[in-house]
Design an enzyme around this catalytic site. Structure first.
Site, PDB file in Angstrom:
ATOM      1  N   GLU A  96     -34.544  12.532 -22.651  1.00  0.00           N
ATOM      2  CA  GLU A  96     -34.095  13.577 -21.722  1.00  0.00           C
ATOM      3  C   GLU A  96     -32.841  14.285 -22.215  1.00  0.00           C
ATOM      4  OE1 GLU A  96     -34.864  10.443 -18.104  1.00  0.00           O
ATOM      5  OE2 GLU A  96     -33.141  11.772 -18.019  1.00  0.00           O
ATOM      6  N   CYS A 117     -26.127  17.610 -21.832  1.00  0.00           N
ATOM      7  CA  CYS A 117     -26.021  16.156 -21.950  1.00  0.00           C
ATOM      8  C   CYS A 117     -27.188  15.685 -22.816  1.00  0.00           C
ATOM      9  CB  CYS A 117     -26.091  15.572 -20.541  1.00  0.00           C
ATOM     10  SG  CYS A 117     -26.173  13.792 -20.508  1.00  0.00           S
ATOM     11  N   CYS A 124     -32.136   1.757 -24.312  1.00  0.00           N
ATOM     12  CA  CYS A 124     -30.791   1.307 -24.649  1.00  0.00           C
ATOM     13  C   CYS A 124     -30.771  -0.215 -24.634  1.00  0.00           C
ATOM     14  CB  CYS A 124     -29.777   1.857 -23.644  1.00  0.00           C
ATOM     15  SG  CYS A 124     -28.076   1.382 -24.068  1.00  0.00           S
ATOM     16  N   CYS A 128     -26.800  -2.339 -19.096  1.00  0.00           N
ATOM     17  CA  CYS A 128     -25.888  -2.302 -17.951  1.00  0.00           C
ATOM     18  C   CYS A 128     -26.739  -2.397 -16.683  1.00  0.00           C
ATOM     19  CB  CYS A 128     -25.056  -1.026 -17.966  1.00  0.00           C
ATOM     20  SG  CYS A 128     -24.099  -0.866 -19.487  1.00  0.00           S
ATOM     21  N   CYS A 131     -28.001   0.859 -14.665  1.00  0.00           N
ATOM     22  CA  CYS A 131     -28.424   2.045 -15.422  1.00  0.00           C
ATOM     23  C   CYS A 131     -29.929   2.063 -15.668  1.00  0.00           C
ATOM     24  CB  CYS A 131     -27.667   2.072 -16.746  1.00  0.00           C
ATOM     25  SG  CYS A 131     -28.184   3.414 -17.828  1.00  0.00           S
ATOM     26  N   CYS A 345     -29.134   9.572 -16.035  1.00  0.00           N
ATOM     27  CA  CYS A 345     -30.020   9.754 -17.169  1.00  0.00           C
ATOM     28  C   CYS A 345     -30.951   8.566 -17.309  1.00  0.00           C
ATOM     29  CB  CYS A 345     -29.193   9.896 -18.444  1.00  0.00           C
ATOM     30  SG  CYS A 345     -28.400  11.476 -18.527  1.00  0.00           S
TER      31      CYS A 345
HETATM   32  N1  SAH Z   1     -24.311   4.582 -23.314  1.00  0.00           N
HETATM   33  C1  SAH Z   1     -23.221   5.456 -23.099  1.00  0.00           C
HETATM   34  C2  SAH Z   1     -23.631   6.872 -22.800  1.00  0.00           C
HETATM   35  C3  SAH Z   1     -24.797   7.078 -21.901  1.00  0.00           C
HETATM   36  S1  SAH Z   1     -24.583   6.677 -20.194  1.00  0.00           S
HETATM   37  C4  SAH Z   1     -22.313   4.922 -22.026  1.00  0.00           C
HETATM   38  O1  SAH Z   1     -22.694   3.950 -21.375  1.00  0.00           O
HETATM   39  O2  SAH Z   1     -21.221   5.441 -21.886  1.00  0.00           O
HETATM   40  C5  SAH Z   1     -23.553   7.992 -19.602  1.00  0.00           C
HETATM   41  C6  SAH Z   1     -22.767   7.639 -18.358  1.00  0.00           C
HETATM   42  O3  SAH Z   1     -23.648   7.553 -17.210  1.00  0.00           O
HETATM   43  C7  SAH Z   1     -22.068   6.274 -18.459  1.00  0.00           C
HETATM   44  O4  SAH Z   1     -20.754   6.343 -17.984  1.00  0.00           O
HETATM   45  C8  SAH Z   1     -22.937   5.439 -17.573  1.00  0.00           C
HETATM   46  O5  SAH Z   1     -22.260   4.296 -17.162  1.00  0.00           O
HETATM   47  C9  SAH Z   1     -23.281   6.414 -16.478  1.00  0.00           C
HETATM   48  N2  SAH Z   1     -24.366   5.985 -15.595  1.00  0.00           N
HETATM   49  C10 SAH Z   1     -25.433   5.219 -15.887  1.00  0.00           C
HETATM   50  N3  SAH Z   1     -26.201   5.021 -14.782  1.00  0.00           N
HETATM   51  C11 SAH Z   1     -25.580   5.685 -13.768  1.00  0.00           C
HETATM   52  C12 SAH Z   1     -25.867   5.857 -12.391  1.00  0.00           C
HETATM   53  N4  SAH Z   1     -26.949   5.333 -11.835  1.00  0.00           N
HETATM   54  N5  SAH Z   1     -25.014   6.598 -11.637  1.00  0.00           N
HETATM   55  C13 SAH Z   1     -23.929   7.172 -12.210  1.00  0.00           C
HETATM   56  N6  SAH Z   1     -23.614   7.054 -13.499  1.00  0.00           N
HETATM   57  C14 SAH Z   1     -24.417   6.305 -14.282  1.00  0.00           C
HETATM   58 FE1  SF4 Z   2     -26.898   1.884 -22.206  1.00  0.00          FE
HETATM   59 FE2  SF4 Z   2     -26.928   2.818 -19.729  1.00  0.00          FE
HETATM   60 FE3  SF4 Z   2     -25.166   0.938 -20.427  1.00  0.00          FE
HETATM   61 FE4  SF4 Z   2     -24.890   3.441 -21.389  1.00  0.00          FE
HETATM   62  S1  SF4 Z   2     -24.745   2.806 -19.248  1.00  0.00           S
HETATM   63  S2  SF4 Z   2     -24.734   1.491 -22.542  1.00  0.00           S
HETATM   64  S3  SF4 Z   2     -27.060   4.044 -21.591  1.00  0.00           S
HETATM   65  S4  SF4 Z   2     -27.419   0.697 -20.381  1.00  0.00           S
END
Ligand code: SAH
Ligand code: SF4
Length: 366
Positions: A96, A117, A124, A128, A131, A345
Site C-alpha cells: 500500500e 506514505c 513486517c 508490534c 499493527c 497501514c
Molecule cells: N515499521 C516502521 C514504519 C511503519 S509503521 C515503524 O514501526 O515505525 C508507521 C507508524 O504507524 C508507526 O509509528 C506505527 O507504530 C504506526 N501504527 C501502526 N499501527 C497503527 C495503528 N493501528 N494506529 C495508529 N498508528 C499505527
Molecule cells: Fe512493523 Fe507495524 Fe511494528 Fe512498524 S509498527 S515495526 S510496520 S509491526
C-alpha cells in the site's frame, strides 16, 4: 518467471551505476544522464521514446532493463482527501501507498504539500501487537525499484506531484537498509525524483544499530521513532523489538543520530487506551523526550480489524497532552479526519487478501 522478469528495473539504478555500466558497454558516459532525464524528468515508460539516443543504444538498454510499473489493484478515497493505493507487485504480493493532501488547518489554504506514505517490505517481521502490517509476518523486502515505483505510479495515477515522503507504510524501513539507501539516493537526487532530504521522513520501530548507521550517511533525512511506550515494561508489552533494543540502547542511538545530524528526532506515540495512556506514562514520556530533545507526535490509535486495542476518549487524550505541554515538551496530537480510509497501514492489504469479493469495502476498482 518469464525472461522479462529477470531484467533489472530501470527504477533501481543510480546515475553512477548506469554510467559505469554504459561505459563498460562502450558507450559515452554522458548517455547515462540522458537516459535518466527521460525516466525521471520526462517520465517516459519505454526506451523507444528516448528520441535523442541512437537506436542501437536503446536496444542495449531494453535488453538489460525493464520499466517495472506497479499494478494498481484498488484505490480508496477521493481527490481532496487521503487516497489509499493498493499495488500488486511482479510476484503477486500486495503493498500500500497512501497520498495525504495538505491539511489547510496545519499548513494554510495555499499549501500544495502532498505527502506520500510508502511501504518498504511485504509484511513486517517485528510483530508490534497493535499493527496490521505485522499480523501475517514478513514475506520479503521491497527492491529499490519497487520503493521508487510507488512514488512514480501514484504521481502518474493522480496527476499530482508528491512533495514529501514518509516511510510509514508497511514494513520496517531500517530492516531493508541496503535497498532503502539506493531508493533514497534515487528519490533525493536532482537527476532522479528530486525530493529534498528534509522532506523525507523515515520511521523506525527502534533498530538501534541501524539508527547509528543512518546517522553516518550524508543524507539529511528526518527520523521518526515509533516509541509508543516510555518505560520498558510498557513498551515491551506491545513492541517485541524492545526486548532486543531496550529503551536505554534506543535512546543512546537517538542521541548519536541527533549529535551527528544536528537534527531533532520525532517520537511517535500512539495512544492506546489503558495500555500506554496513563499520566504516569505521560510523565515517563516527558523524561525520555527531554533527554534527547525530541518532538513528540501523539496519534490516537486507529482500530484494526481483529485486534482488541482501542483509542482513549478525548478527555483522556487531553489530560495526557497537558502533562507534555506543562513540561514544555514540543508535542502535537494528530486528529485527522478520514480515519475510515487512512487507518493504519497494512489494513487495506489484509482486507483484500481476506475478502472473497475484492470489490467489497467501498473501494473503486481501477
Ligand atoms: N515499521 C516502521 C514504519 C511503519 S509503521 C515503524 O514501526 O515505525 C508507521 C507508524 O504507524 C508507526 O509509528 C506505527 O507504530 C504506526 N501504527 C501502526 N499501527 C497503527 C495503528 N493501528 N494506529 C495508529 N498508528 C499505527
Ligand atoms: Fe512493523 Fe507495524 Fe511494528 Fe512498524 S509498527 S515495526 S510496520 S509491526
Amino acid at each position: 518467471m518469464s525472461a522479462v522478469d529477470l531484467k533489472e528495473s530501470i527504477y533501481a539504478v543510480t546515475l553512477a551505476e548506469l554510467r559505469e555500466r554504459l561505459v563498460a558497454a562502450g558507450q559515452p558516459a554522458y548517455r547515462a544522464a540522458q537516459v535518466l532525464e527521460w525516466v525521471y524528468a520526462k517520465r517516459v515508460e519505454g526506451f523507444e521514446a528516448m528520441s535523442n539516443l541512437p537506436a542501437a543504444l536503446r536496444a542495449v538498454l531494453a535488453e538489460g532493463f525493464i520499466f517495472h510499473a506497479l499494478e494498481p489493484v484498488r484505490v480508496l478515497g477521493s481527490e481532496d482527501t487521503t487516497r489509499k493505493y493498493l499495488f500488486r507487485l511482479g510476484d503477486g504480493a500486495l503493498v500500500e501507498s497512501v497520498l495525504i493532501p495538505a491539511s489547510p488547518a496545519l499548513y494554510g489554504e495555499a499549501s500544495d504539500r502532498r505527502t506520500l506514505c510508502v511501504s518498504t517490505q511485504v509484511g513486517c517481521a517485528y510483530g508490534c501487537k497493535f499493527c496490521a502490517s505485522g499480523l501475517d509476518g514478513w514475506s520479503r523486502n521491497l527492491t529499490p525499484g519497487e520503493i521508487v515505483g510507488q512514488i512514480l505510479r501514484v504521481e502518474k495515477l493522480s496527476g499530482e506531484r508528491v512533495s514529501n515522503l514518509v516511510f510509514m507504510g508497511m514494513g520496517e524501513p531500517l530492516a531493508n537498509f541496503k535497498n532503502l539507501l539506493i531508493a533514497l539516493e534515487i528519490l533525493n537526487s536532482p537527476w532522479g525524483v528530486g525530493i529534498g532530504a528534509r522532506r523525507i521522513t523515515l520511521s523506525t520501530s527502534g533498530l538501534a544499530p541501524q539508527i547509528r548507521l543512518l546517522a553516518e550517511q550524508s543524507m539529511q533525512v528526518r527520523l521518526a521513532v515509533s516509541l509508543h511506550g516510555a518505560r520498558d515494561e510498557v513498551r515491551q508489552q506491545i513492541m517485541p523489538v524492545n526486548r532486543k533494543y531496550p529503551l536505554a540502547e534506543l535512546l543512546d542511538a537517538c542521541e548519536y543520530y541527533m549529535e551527528r545530524k544536528k537534527q531533532r528526532i520525532t517520537f511517535e506515540y500512539i495512544l492506546i487506551r489503558e495500555v500506554n495512556d496513563t499520566l504516569e506514562d505521560a510523565a515517563a514520556l516527558v523524561q525520555v523526550a527531554q533527554r534527547v530533545d525530541a518532538k513528540v507526535n501523539c496519534i490516537p490509535y486507529n482500530l484494526v480489524d481483529g485486534l482488541d486495542w482501542v483509542r482513549p476518549e478525548e478527555s483522556r487524550q487531553d489530560a495526557f497532552m497537558a502533562v507534555l505541554k506543562r513540561a514544555k515538551v514540543s508535542a502535537t496530537i494528530r486528529r485527522e479526519k478520514g480515519h475510515d480510509i487512512s487507518a493504519a497501514c497494512g489494513q487495506l492489504r489484509r482486507q483484500t487478501l481476506a475478502a472473497a469479493d475484492p470489490s467489497a469495502g467501498g473501494a473503486s476498482e481501477v
